[in-house]
Design an enzyme around this catalytic site. Structure first.
Site, PDB file in Angstrom:
ATOM      1  N   CYS A  90       0.947  -1.137   0.017  1.00  0.00           N
ATOM      2  CA  CYS A  90      -0.172   0.064   0.029  1.00  0.00           C
ATOM      3  C   CYS A  90       0.822   1.267  -0.066  1.00  0.00           C
ATOM      4  CB  CYS A  90      -0.971  -0.044   1.195  1.00  0.00           C
ATOM      5  SG  CYS A  90      -2.105  -1.290   1.210  1.00  0.00           S
ATOM      6  N   HIS A 356      -8.889   3.406  -2.306  1.00  0.00           N
ATOM      7  CA  HIS A 356      -7.673   3.063  -2.135  1.00  0.00           C
ATOM      8  C   HIS A 356      -7.131   2.161  -3.304  1.00  0.00           C
ATOM      9  CE1 HIS A 356      -3.799   1.608  -0.403  1.00  0.00           C
ATOM     10  NE2 HIS A 356      -4.106   0.699   0.186  1.00  0.00           N
ATOM     11  N   CYS A 386      -0.169   3.045   6.324  1.00  0.00           N
ATOM     12  CA  CYS A 386       0.146   1.551   6.946  1.00  0.00           C
ATOM     13  C   CYS A 386       0.401   0.624   5.677  1.00  0.00           C
ATOM     14  CB  CYS A 386      -0.962   1.015   7.543  1.00  0.00           C
ATOM     15  SG  CYS A 386      -2.562   0.664   6.929  1.00  0.00           S
TER      16      CYS A 386
END
Length: 400
Positions: A90, A356, A386
């Site tokens: 991510c 996302h 994160c």
């Protein structure tokens, strides 16, 4: 030598499923459109751009075979343009920016484009497989659990109730809706078809009709996985002070699965003067940290502390924060751990509302932060995410 951000561009985000508006658009085309927009917005002399660094998590199918080079070749910048694709899960889009800044600060490169892309409708999350997800010999020693279990573990350990995380999610939707209505997303472009007609001109996942009652009616997404799959027992074994995992996260208070691409133009001072461009921001610091892989999503706070220390700054020196809303508990824990008020965090909503697109999000957040700091006439911002497996990444930018 300093590294400057001259501009940042992102596509709108389309829902990452077969009914999403961007399903028909390849990830290479998404990347190409932001590269072309970056060129057009800045009347860019593309001969000066030396490399393209793109984050992309699922590097298979349409996103395989070094999609950064594919986009570079298709962009019209010229055959000289190189391309490299990276994967820090991510954090990939922000990692791309940080690596570009490192090249510039080291004096190896004068001008690069960095960002990310993820077409989650065409290449679903997990399509690339992977050892620690599938191999017990890797997963068991590290007490690895799925990210949703980790998010519920954070909520259980730090006392965030279902009502708390739903309230946070509702606020994300309301903030994003307000930002949309006030046209705050200046770095955003529509995605077009081959005829130049808009396929999508707004972020598809924003839901202004969201209510707390509606969120409250959604079923937890990870309860069965945790209980029947044995992951709750793994988490409790690692954190025995928790008697039971409280499964509070669901589709409405977790990041939305979407498609999108983003890029930023990063270079030194001399190349900007040569192009006649004024830099918008300076990259002050960048940091990554590793964390416990069971409660893997707590990385933003320690990464941010590391970046602040590197820059010789305090939390109070940061005007605005962008903390990726992978799950509601993630930014909630960040705010508690860092002593930061919600009024300066994700002021235009976050991934719960906007989505996302894994490899692209870090760059998207950077552009959003740049736009908002300028809109409010503020100076300094921090972007943090994160990262799966137990990592965190953070970058501090300062307005010129």
């Amino acid at each position: 030598m300093e590294a400057y951000i001259y501009d940042a561009v992102r596509t709108v985000r389309g829902k990452g499923n077969k009914k999403g508006a961007l399903m028909s658009v390849t990830p290479t085309e998404l990347s190409t459109q932001v590269l072309k927009a970056l060129k057009d917005r800045n009347d860019l002399d593309t001969d000066l751009v030396e490399d393209v660094i793109l984050g992309c998590v699922s590097q298979v199918k349409d996103q395989g075979v070094n999609i950064a080079k594919s986009a570079a070749q298709q962009s019209g910048y010229g055959d000289h343009l190189c391309g490299v694709t990276l994967n820090r899960f991510c954090g990939s889009g922000l990692e791309a920016i940080n690596q570009a800044a490192a090249y510039v600060r080291a004096g190896f490169t004068d001008l690069l484009v960095a960002g990310g892309v993820e077409s989650m409708s065409r290449v679903p999350m997990g399509s690339d497989g992977g050892g620690f997800l599938l191999d017990p010999e890797q997963a068991i020693p590290g007490k690895m659990v799925p990210q949703g279990i980790s998010a519920d573990l954070i909520a259980s350990k730090f006392g965030y109730s279902r009502a708390d995380v739903d309230k946070f999610a509702y606020e994300s939707q309301m903030r994003a809706s307000k930002a949309e209505s006030e046209s705050r997303f200046k770095s955003r472009i529509a995605v077009q078809d081959v005829n130049g007609l808009a396929v999508l001109n707004t972020d598809e996942n924003i839901r202004p009709s969201t209510t707390l009652e509606g969120l409250g009616n959604l079923q937890p997404s990870f309860a069965m996985m945790g209980q029947m799959g044995g992951y709750d027992a793994v988490a409790i074994d690692k954190y025995p002070e928790i008697e039971e995992i409280n499964h509070v996260h669901h589709a409405g208070n977790s990041s939305a699965i979407v498609d999108g691409a983003s890029v930023a133009l990063i270079g030194n001072k001399a190349v900007g003067e040569k192009m006649g461009l004024k830099p918008r921001f300076k990259i002050r610091a960048a940091a990554v940290v590793g964390t416990d892989p069971t409660i893997m999503l707590i990385g933003p706070a320690p990464a941010s502390k590391k970046a602040l220390k590197q820059a010789g700054m305090q939390v109070s020196d940061i005007d605005l924060f962008e903390v990726n809303e992978a799950f509601a508990a993630v930014p909630m824990y960040f705010m508690e751990e860092m002593g930061v008020d919600h009024s300066v965090v994700n002021v235009n909503g976050g991934a719960i509302a906007l989505g996302h697109p894994l490899g692209s999000t870090g760059c998207m957040l950077t552009g959003t932060l740049m736009d908002e700091l300028e809109r409010r006439d503020l100076s300094t911002g921090l972007v943090t995410l994160c990262i799966g497996g137990g990592m965190g990444i953070a970058t501090i930018i300062e307005r010129i």
